[in-house]
Design an enzyme around this catalytic site. Structure first.
Site, mmCIF file in Angstrom:
data_model
loop_
_atom_site.group_PDB
_atom_site.id
_atom_site.type_symbol
_atom_site.label_atom_id
_atom_site.label_comp_id
_atom_site.label_asym_id
_atom_site.label_seq_id
_atom_site.Cartn_x
_atom_site.Cartn_y
_atom_site.Cartn_z
ATOM 1 N N GLY A 162 -1.720 24.169 11.407
ATOM 2 C CA GLY A 162 -0.291 24.110 11.660
ATOM 3 C C GLY A 162 0.349 25.454 11.328
ATOM 4 O O GLY A 162 -0.265 26.342 10.741
ATOM 5 N N GLY A 163 1.599 25.584 11.730
ATOM 6 C CA GLY A 163 2.369 26.760 11.344
ATOM 7 C C GLY A 163 2.341 27.876 12.368
ATOM 8 O O GLY A 163 1.768 27.760 13.450
ATOM 9 N N GLY A 179 -5.671 25.672 4.843
ATOM 10 C CA GLY A 179 -5.161 25.562 3.483
ATOM 11 C C GLY A 179 -4.077 26.543 3.130
ATOM 12 O O GLY A 179 -3.012 26.569 3.744
ATOM 13 N N LEU A 180 -4.336 27.399 2.132
ATOM 14 C CA LEU A 180 -3.302 28.246 1.556
ATOM 15 C C LEU A 180 -3.766 29.688 1.469
ATOM 16 O O LEU A 180 -4.959 29.965 1.384
ATOM 17 C CB LEU A 180 -2.900 27.736 0.167
ATOM 18 C CG LEU A 180 -3.973 27.841 -0.925
ATOM 19 C CD1 LEU A 180 -3.746 29.062 -1.808
ATOM 20 C CD2 LEU A 180 -4.002 26.587 -1.773
ATOM 21 N N LEU A 234 1.259 28.288 3.484
ATOM 22 C CA LEU A 234 0.423 27.132 3.757
ATOM 23 C C LEU A 234 0.256 26.965 5.261
ATOM 24 O O LEU A 234 1.206 27.184 6.020
ATOM 25 C CB LEU A 234 1.059 25.851 3.208
ATOM 26 C CG LEU A 234 0.721 25.452 1.776
ATOM 27 C CD1 LEU A 234 1.227 26.483 0.800
ATOM 28 C CD2 LEU A 234 1.320 24.103 1.454
ATOM 29 N N CYS A 255 5.413 33.603 9.182
ATOM 30 C CA CYS A 255 5.651 32.163 9.319
ATOM 31 C C CYS A 255 6.778 31.861 10.301
ATOM 32 O O CYS A 255 7.400 30.801 10.243
ATOM 33 C CB CYS A 255 5.920 31.531 7.950
ATOM 34 S SG CYS A 255 4.601 31.862 6.759
ATOM 35 N N VAL A 283 2.649 32.455 12.519
ATOM 36 C CA VAL A 283 1.757 33.591 12.302
ATOM 37 C C VAL A 283 1.789 34.011 10.832
ATOM 38 O O VAL A 283 2.830 33.941 10.175
ATOM 39 C CB VAL A 283 2.133 34.789 13.206
ATOM 40 C CG1 VAL A 283 3.520 35.336 12.874
ATOM 41 C CG2 VAL A 283 1.093 35.894 13.128
ATOM 42 N N TYR A 311 -0.563 36.782 7.862
ATOM 43 C CA TYR A 311 -1.550 37.858 7.688
ATOM 44 C C TYR A 311 -2.490 37.487 6.563
ATOM 45 O O TYR A 311 -2.065 36.963 5.526
ATOM 46 C CB TYR A 311 -0.838 39.177 7.366
ATOM 47 C CG TYR A 311 -1.783 40.281 6.925
ATOM 48 C CD1 TYR A 311 -2.652 40.875 7.833
ATOM 49 C CD2 TYR A 311 -1.815 40.712 5.600
ATOM 50 C CE1 TYR A 311 -3.537 41.868 7.439
ATOM 51 C CE2 TYR A 311 -2.687 41.715 5.196
ATOM 52 C CZ TYR A 311 -3.547 42.282 6.115
ATOM 53 O OH TYR A 311 -4.424 43.274 5.723
#
Length: 200
Positions: free
Chosen positions: A50-51, A129-130, A117, A147, A53, A55
């Site tokens: 999900g989400g 994940g993170l 995340l 993001c 862009v 780096y």
């Protein structure tokens, strides 16, 4: 991650993978290419999390909790909150006050994002994940709208008075994640499977 998640069954032990990526921009499923402003020589990779862009690069802990959320009895919202809390509590070990931001998953210190995340849940099991900025070159974040937010400030833990050592932070983060999910830790192999041999 996909192969592990697809192959697991109700008895498969949960795993936590910690990695440090070479410089790369990743574009999530909701990612809009216009948020990648000037990638330069850094590759842009489409991924199935999900989400938007973000780096990844040296000096950043990327953690992939591969958890059976059904077995843990939790939904996605609770899962996200617990990951954020583990990062908040890790920063708290060095007296760095961090918080969530409503509607914008991740962890922030004084409005600047220190951890992002990007998750995926399939058949009740989590992957991706993170990404937790420890001591890294933050310049590549200026080449994107992190993001999906233009002008979002990004910070690293070392710039907040925390340690610059990944080795100092990793065990604290792992313990906090285990605490949030009620898991006991057991050592595993240090090396992930060859990514060329196993589909990501």
């Amino acid at each position: 991650m996909q192969a592990f998640t697809d192959a697991r069954d109700a008895d498969t032990a949960d795993e936590l993978w910690l990695v440090e990526h070479d410089p790369v921009f990743t574009l999530g499923q909701a990612g809009k290419p216009e948020h990648v402003l000037m990638p330069g020589g850094i590759p842009v990779v489409q991924v199935d999390r999900g989400g938007q862009v973000t780096y990844h690069g040296p000096g950043q802990i990327v953690a992939y909790p591969l958890l059976d959320l059904r077995r843990l009895g939790m939904g996605v919202r609770d899962y996200v909150c617990r990951i954020e809390q583990a990062i908040i509590d890790t920063l708290g070990e060095w007296n760095i006050l961090a918080q969530r931001r409503e509607g914008a998953p991740g962890v922030y210190v004084a409005g600047a994002k220190v951890a992002a995340l990007g998750i995926r849940v399939r058949r009740g099991c989590s992957f991706h994940g993170l990404a937790f900025n420890i001591a890294m070159d933050l310049e590549p974040f200026a080449r994107i709208n992190p993001c999906g937010y233009a002008g979002l400030q990004v910070v690293a833990m070392a710039d907040l008075g925390g340690p610059a050592s990944m080795g100092a932070v990793k065990p604290v983060l792992v313990q906090e994640l285990a605490r949030q999910f009620g898991l006991s830790l057991q050592p595993a192999d240090d090396v992930l499977p060859d990514p060329l041999a196993v589909p990501a």
